[in-house]
Scaffold this active site. Sequence first.
Site, short mmCIF file in Angstrom:
data_model
loop_
_atom_site.label_atom_id
_atom_site.label_comp_id
_atom_site.label_asym_id
_atom_site.label_seq_id
_atom_site.Cartn_x
_atom_site.Cartn_y
_atom_site.Cartn_z
N GLU A 99 0.81 -1.15 -0.11
CA GLU A 99 -0.28 -0.09 -0.17
C GLU A 99 1.06 1.32 -0.14
O GLU A 99 2.00 1.22 0.35
CB GLU A 99 -0.74 -0.04 1.41
CG GLU A 99 -2.41 0.03 1.06
CD GLU A 99 -3.05 1.06 0.29
OE1 GLU A 99 -2.39 1.70 -0.55
OE2 GLU A 99 -4.15 1.15 0.36
N ASP A 100 0.18 2.48 -0.34
CA ASP A 100 1.08 3.65 -0.33
C ASP A 100 1.04 4.19 1.08
O ASP A 100 2.01 4.59 1.54
CB ASP A 100 0.56 4.57 -1.45
CG ASP A 100 -1.10 4.84 -1.27
OD1 ASP A 100 -1.75 4.15 -0.44
OD2 ASP A 100 -1.42 5.65 -2.31
N ASP A 103 -3.85 5.97 6.76
CA ASP A 103 -4.04 7.09 7.17
C ASP A 103 -5.20 6.76 8.32
O ASP A 103 -4.76 6.55 9.27
CB ASP A 103 -4.81 8.09 6.13
CG ASP A 103 -5.10 9.46 6.73
OD1 ASP A 103 -4.57 9.78 7.68
OD2 ASP A 103 -6.05 9.85 5.89
N PHE A 152 -1.37 16.39 4.16
CA PHE A 152 -1.44 15.61 2.77
C PHE A 152 -0.58 15.75 2.05
O PHE A 152 -0.05 16.99 1.60
CB PHE A 152 -3.01 16.33 2.44
CG PHE A 152 -3.73 15.60 1.06
CD1 PHE A 152 -4.36 14.68 1.41
CD2 PHE A 152 -3.10 15.98 -0.31
CE1 PHE A 152 -4.75 13.70 0.45
CE2 PHE A 152 -3.70 15.01 -1.26
CZ PHE A 152 -4.47 14.10 -0.95
N ARG A 165 1.07 12.24 -9.20
CA ARG A 165 1.51 10.79 -8.89
C ARG A 165 2.94 10.69 -9.42
O ARG A 165 3.85 9.87 -9.13
CB ARG A 165 0.75 9.92 -9.57
CG ARG A 165 -0.52 9.63 -9.00
CD ARG A 165 -1.32 8.31 -9.77
NE ARG A 165 -2.83 8.37 -9.57
CZ ARG A 165 -3.42 7.90 -8.43
NH1 ARG A 165 -2.58 7.47 -7.13
NH2 ARG A 165 -4.74 8.16 -8.34
P1 5GP Z 1 -7.28 5.20 4.83
O1 5GP Z 1 -8.45 4.52 4.25
O2 5GP Z 1 -6.05 4.73 5.76
O3 5GP Z 1 -7.83 6.76 5.66
O4 5GP Z 1 -6.42 5.80 3.63
C1 5GP Z 1 -5.99 5.15 2.84
C2 5GP Z 1 -5.97 5.95 1.39
O5 5GP Z 1 -6.36 7.33 1.31
C3 5GP Z 1 -4.58 5.88 0.80
O6 5GP Z 1 -4.50 4.51 -0.01
C4 5GP Z 1 -4.52 6.97 -0.30
O7 5GP Z 1 -4.93 6.30 -1.25
C5 5GP Z 1 -5.45 8.04 0.57
N1 5GP Z 1 -4.25 8.96 1.19
C6 5GP Z 1 -4.53 8.90 2.68
N2 5GP Z 1 -3.63 9.92 3.18
C7 5GP Z 1 -3.21 10.42 2.13
C8 5GP Z 1 -2.32 11.71 1.85
O8 5GP Z 1 -1.63 12.32 2.66
N3 5GP Z 1 -2.09 12.04 0.34
C9 5GP Z 1 -2.52 11.15 -0.58
N4 5GP Z 1 -2.35 11.67 -1.63
N5 5GP Z 1 -3.50 10.09 -0.28
C10 5GP Z 1 -3.76 10.04 0.87
#
Ligand code: 5GP
Length: 180
Positions: A99-100, A103, A152, A165
């Site tokens: 995963e990237d 959050d 962010f 990206r």
């Molecule tokens: P979560 O479900 O853990 O809140 O969020 C996961 C997804 O939200 C990540 O796979 C990503 O696509 C997006 N995301 C969360 N934080 C960031 C951020 O700081 N920047 C970007 N570009 N995407 C984020």
Amino acid sequence: MMLEDIDRVLLTEDEIQQRVAELGEQLSQDYAGKDLVIVCILKGALHFMADLTRKISIPVDMDFMAISSYGASTKSSGEVRILQDLDAAIANRHVLIVEDIVDSGLTLKYLVDNLSSRRPASLKIATLLDKPARRVVPISPDYNGFLIPDEFVVGYGLDYAEKYRNLPFIGILKPEVYSK
Ligand code: 5GP
């Protein structure tokens, strides 16, 4: 111009590459002798996947899953839609989700529940970035590149509205870009 929208660089290209190489070495040791399938979560983990797998010295299979979260674009709603599922079955195989960023953790929670139900031999998570301050579900990656503050970020696969990206580093977007 993309660079004008960046407030500051959080992780340089060199820092990312060095850490990704360390993770690749670690994974090569931990999964030696195991039937490993690496699952890339598109699109954000594309660059991490490409660099990480090239630093892994054991044989691996690669598969891809494309998902999309509903809701506002800088926050995850936890509602996840599978846009493209894996090509192959993962039952009895060792699966590593790539995963990237984690959050809130809602996306990973969904993925872990979904993939667990397919009965893999093991299921672990590797993420490039972790923002622990924002977690709403108790989930933590088994492998993490960097802990980052609650800002962010874009670049190295991460987007805002599908842009940025292709930046080779990870940067913090100027807030005025997404509050426009
Ligand atoms: P979560 O479900 O853990 O809140 O969020 C996961 C997804 O939200 C990540 O796979 C990503 O696509 C997006 N995301 C969360 N934080 C960031 C951020 O700081 N920047 C970007 N570009 N995407 C984020």
